[in-house]
Scaffold this active site. Structure first.
Site, PDB file in Angstrom:
ATOM      1  N   ILE A 200       0.839  -1.202   0.000  1.00 51.11           N
ATOM      2  CA  ILE A 200       0.000   0.000   0.000  1.00 51.11           C
ATOM      3  C   ILE A 200       0.877   1.256   0.000  1.00 51.11           C
ATOM      4  O   ILE A 200       0.597   2.223  -0.710  1.00 51.11           O
ATOM      5  CB  ILE A 200      -0.950  -0.022   1.224  1.00 51.11           C
ATOM      6  CG1 ILE A 200      -1.967  -1.164   1.069  1.00 51.11           C
ATOM      7  CG2 ILE A 200      -1.667   1.321   1.378  1.00 51.11           C
ATOM      8  CD1 ILE A 200      -2.838  -1.420   2.298  1.00 51.11           C
ATOM      9  N   TYR A 331      -2.769  -6.244  17.092  1.00 49.40           N
ATOM     10  CA  TYR A 331      -2.972  -5.432  15.887  1.00 49.40           C
ATOM     11  C   TYR A 331      -4.245  -4.567  16.040  1.00 49.40           C
ATOM     12  O   TYR A 331      -4.226  -3.372  15.748  1.00 49.40           O
ATOM     13  CB  TYR A 331      -3.093  -6.371  14.689  1.00 49.40           C
ATOM     14  CG  TYR A 331      -3.180  -5.695  13.349  1.00 49.40           C
ATOM     15  CD1 TYR A 331      -2.052  -5.143  12.743  1.00 49.40           C
ATOM     16  CD2 TYR A 331      -4.392  -5.626  12.657  1.00 49.40           C
ATOM     17  CE1 TYR A 331      -2.136  -4.532  11.498  1.00 49.40           C
ATOM     18  CE2 TYR A 331      -4.482  -5.029  11.407  1.00 49.40           C
ATOM     19  CZ  TYR A 331      -3.347  -4.487  10.837  1.00 49.40           C
ATOM     20  OH  TYR A 331      -3.445  -3.887   9.596  1.00 49.40           O
TER      21      TYR A 331
HETATM   22  P1  NAD Z   1       3.265  -4.639   3.745  1.00 49.69           P
HETATM   23  O1  NAD Z   1       3.756  -5.608   4.747  1.00 49.69           O
HETATM   24  O2  NAD Z   1       3.187  -5.078   2.316  1.00 49.69           O
HETATM   25  O3  NAD Z   1       4.169  -3.300   3.771  1.00 49.69           O
HETATM   26  C1  NAD Z   1       4.495  -2.689   4.975  1.00 49.69           C
HETATM   27  C2  NAD Z   1       5.765  -1.888   4.774  1.00 49.69           C
HETATM   28  O4  NAD Z   1       6.106  -1.296   6.046  1.00 49.69           O
HETATM   29  C3  NAD Z   1       6.962  -2.759   4.362  1.00 49.69           C
HETATM   30  O5  NAD Z   1       7.648  -2.159   3.289  1.00 49.69           O
HETATM   31  C4  NAD Z   1       7.803  -2.812   5.617  1.00 49.69           C
HETATM   32  O6  NAD Z   1       9.208  -2.962   5.379  1.00 49.69           O
HETATM   33  C5  NAD Z   1       7.503  -1.460   6.257  1.00 49.69           C
HETATM   34  N1  NAD Z   1       7.824  -1.463   7.682  1.00 49.69           N
HETATM   35  C6  NAD Z   1       7.488  -2.394   8.613  1.00 49.69           C
HETATM   36  N2  NAD Z   1       8.039  -2.082   9.798  1.00 49.69           N
HETATM   37  C7  NAD Z   1       8.711  -0.928   9.619  1.00 49.69           C
HETATM   38  C8  NAD Z   1       9.485  -0.115  10.483  1.00 49.69           C
HETATM   39  N3  NAD Z   1       9.681  -0.454  11.754  1.00 49.69           N
HETATM   40  N4  NAD Z   1      10.039   1.009   9.986  1.00 49.69           N
HETATM   41  C9  NAD Z   1       9.867   1.350   8.679  1.00 49.69           C
HETATM   42  N5  NAD Z   1       9.133   0.605   7.821  1.00 49.69           N
HETATM   43  C10 NAD Z   1       8.564  -0.521   8.289  1.00 49.69           C
HETATM   44  O7  NAD Z   1       1.849  -4.153   4.281  1.00 49.69           O
HETATM   45  P2  NAD Z   1       0.600  -3.504   3.506  1.00 49.69           P
HETATM   46  O8  NAD Z   1      -0.396  -4.561   3.290  1.00 49.69           O
HETATM   47  O9  NAD Z   1       1.055  -2.693   2.366  1.00 49.69           O
HETATM   48  O10 NAD Z   1       0.024  -2.566   4.675  1.00 49.69           O
HETATM   49  C11 NAD Z   1       0.337  -1.185   4.775  1.00 49.69           C
HETATM   50  C12 NAD Z   1      -0.450  -0.608   5.949  1.00 49.69           C
HETATM   51  O11 NAD Z   1      -1.855  -0.844   5.747  1.00 49.69           O
HETATM   52  C13 NAD Z   1      -0.123  -1.237   7.289  1.00 49.69           C
HETATM   53  O12 NAD Z   1      -0.178  -0.233   8.292  1.00 49.69           O
HETATM   54  C14 NAD Z   1      -1.226  -2.246   7.488  1.00 49.69           C
HETATM   55  O13 NAD Z   1      -1.444  -2.538   8.840  1.00 49.69           O
HETATM   56  C15 NAD Z   1      -2.403  -1.512   6.875  1.00 49.69           C
HETATM   57  N6  NAD Z   1      -3.509  -2.367   6.450  1.00 49.69           N
HETATM   58  C16 NAD Z   1      -3.362  -3.267   5.429  1.00 49.69           C
HETATM   59  C17 NAD Z   1      -4.461  -4.049   5.050  1.00 49.69           C
HETATM   60  C18 NAD Z   1      -4.401  -5.046   3.914  1.00 49.69           C
HETATM   61  O14 NAD Z   1      -5.418  -5.674   3.614  1.00 49.69           O
HETATM   62  N7  NAD Z   1      -3.259  -5.231   3.249  1.00 49.69           N
HETATM   63  C19 NAD Z   1      -5.678  -3.921   5.729  1.00 49.69           C
HETATM   64  C20 NAD Z   1      -5.767  -3.011   6.759  1.00 49.69           C
HETATM   65  C21 NAD Z   1      -4.686  -2.224   7.102  1.00 49.69           C
END
Ligand code: NAD
Length: 426
Positions: A200, A331
């Site tokens: 995202i 979470y």
């Molecule tokens: P993802 O795991 O694909 O990407 C997350 C990114 O955050 C990664 O690039 C990771 O390296 C980075 N990251 C993690 N810890 C970190 C840190 N300590 N410092 C810097 N960077 C860090 O996840 P995503 O699916 O793209 O999700 C993005 C956001 O959306 C998150 O906050 C997630 O909780 C939220 N979210 C996602 C979904 C979904 O369906 N994918 C649903 C609800 C919420």
């Protein structure tokens, strides 16, 4: 990961079979593209009750309008609600596939319980219509007092960019001054996206860059190669930093001596286990990345004045923080905490720093995170919403871009779900 069921229902045999078996028939959603950035078909403007809004101008509607905008701000009683029915009943069928219905409401009047009842009724109406309208069409309610302050919000909701936002109630406050270049709305502004190397966050970085922002892609050092590649493609820069570092805020401030306009808290992790089996380390790592670091860096960047006046903070919550989810007490707590942060800080940040604070709350979004979910749970997650499919990272990114828009200063303290009107936490 590809949604094979959605592709199948898009074919003639797929449509036939799913109709015969009474299975869900999700419609392919029309999203923004450079070739076709807006809907054709215009906007049908309707009124229920005596409206006091003025200045709403949209392209005239065709026979199958792409969108219907119902001004119900003047509805003050149950009789007024009959006008809502009278206005929409004859036209709802004609709204084009992937089209939009946006209802405009007024804030609830604490001194008039008839007005409050009628205006609250619009919420139940909107959410119910969203569940039945089908064909990829969405229905949202905007509560406002001043139509000019809502322009960026209405443009977003009435466009292909809001494809996965449905069943939402968005409050828009008073107008703020903004000088906006419609083509490149973030031109001259700097945006930082945490966790921007993939998923995202990468889509958010791309979309903000599309809208003219100079983007800084922040991610952990282990993801630097991806972060640098993306930043180079977008003409921005990368910042290798673990956001949980105690001095993360100071290091961001140091990397941005000219200041920051848009701060997107996107980095997030999951470490699922039922509470009874969850070691303290799994609890604290999730709370640290998803919530404590968001609080710390926000405080540091506001205090240092790195976030300039007119700035925007967009944090990332989740429907798990609203509905709760088995195995996700850590979470869910962290994402609910983000909602609390937004609600409390928004009015103060606006008054003291001229900065808005909002959150996006994604539902089921097709990313590596959700591709790892077991098949049956994944299928349930995809279908259990009014649009019958998962969203794409770009849907969260477009919502973030609207909140980051210089003309969205009247949108503050909102938590906007990007969930296709998920049944969870509805
Ligand atoms: P993802 O795991 O694909 O990407 C997350 C990114 O955050 C990664 O690039 C990771 O390296 C980075 N990251 C993690 N810890 C970190 C840190 N300590 N410092 C810097 N960077 C860090 O996840 P995503 O699916 O793209 O999700 C993005 C956001 O959306 C998150 O906050 C997630 O909780 C939220 N979210 C996602 C979904 C979904 O369906 N994918 C649903 C609800 C919420």
């Amino acid at each position: 990961m590809a949604d094979r069921y959605l592709s199948f229902t898009g074919t003639a045999p797929g449509r036939f079979l799913t109709r015969r078996l009474g299975l869900p028939q999700p419609a392919p959603l029309r999203r923004w593209s450079r070739e076709s950035p807006e809907f054709e078909g215009g906007v049908l403007l309707l009124t229920a009750g005596k409206s006091e809004l003025s200045g709403l101008e949209f392209p005239a509607p065709s026979e199958a309008p792409a969108a219907v905008l119902l001004d119900a701000t003047g509805v003050r009683d149950v009789e007024g609600l009959a006008e809502v029915h009278a206005a929409l009943h004859p036209v709802v069928r004609s709204v084009a596939a992937s089209g939009r219905v946006v209802v405009l409401g007024a804030p609830l009047d604490p001194a008039d319980h008839h007005q409050a009842a009628a205006q609250q009724a619009l919420e139940g109406f909107t959410r119910s219509l969203g569940k039945e309208i089908g064909r990829g069409r969405t229905v949202n309610l905007v509560r406002l007092t001043d139509a000019s302050a809502a322009e960026s919000t209405l443009r977003f909701l009435l466009s292909p960019r809001s494809a996965y936002v449905s069943g939402q109630v968005i409050e828009v406050g008073r107008a703020q001054e903004a000088d906006v270049d419609r083509e490149h709305t973030l031109a001259g502004r700097t945006a930082l996206v945490t966790g921007g190397a993939r998923g995202i966050g990468a889509a958010v970085a791309e979309t903000l860059a599309r809208d003219g922002a100079r983007v800084v892609v922040l991610d952990v050092p282990a993801a630097s190669a991806d972060a640098e590649q993306l930043a180079a493609r977008l003409g921005g820069s990368a910042l290798a930093l673990d956001i949980t570092a105690p001095d993360a805020g100071a290091r961001i401030a140091e990397a941005l001596p000219d200041g920051l306009d848009v701060l997107v808290h996107n980095a997030g992790i999951t470490r699922d286990r039922r509470l009874a089996n969850m070691p303290a380390e799994r609890w604290s790592s999730v709370l640290d990345v998803n919530l404590a670091s968001v609080l710390r860096t926000t405080d540091a960047l506001l205090k240092a004045g790195t976030l300039r006046r007119g700035g925007r903070i967009v944090a990332t919550a989740s429907i798990a923080g609203i509905a709760g989810n088995t195995g996700q007490t850590n979470y869910g707590a962290s994402k609910a905490g983000v909602v609390g942060l937004v609600r409390s800080l928004a009015p103060r940040a606006a008054a003291e720093h001229g900065v808005t604070v909002n959150a996006v709350a994604p539902g089921f979004i097709e990313t590596k995170m959700t591709a790892a979910v077991p098949l049956f749970i994944r299928e349930a997650g995809r279908r259990m919403n009014s649009l019958g499919q998962g969203g794409l990272p770009v849907d969260v990114a477009e919502t973030t871009a609207w909140l980051a828009h210089p003309a969205s200063g009247a949108v503050n303290g909102q938590v906007v779900r990007v969930c296709g009107q998920s049944l969870l936490g509805a």
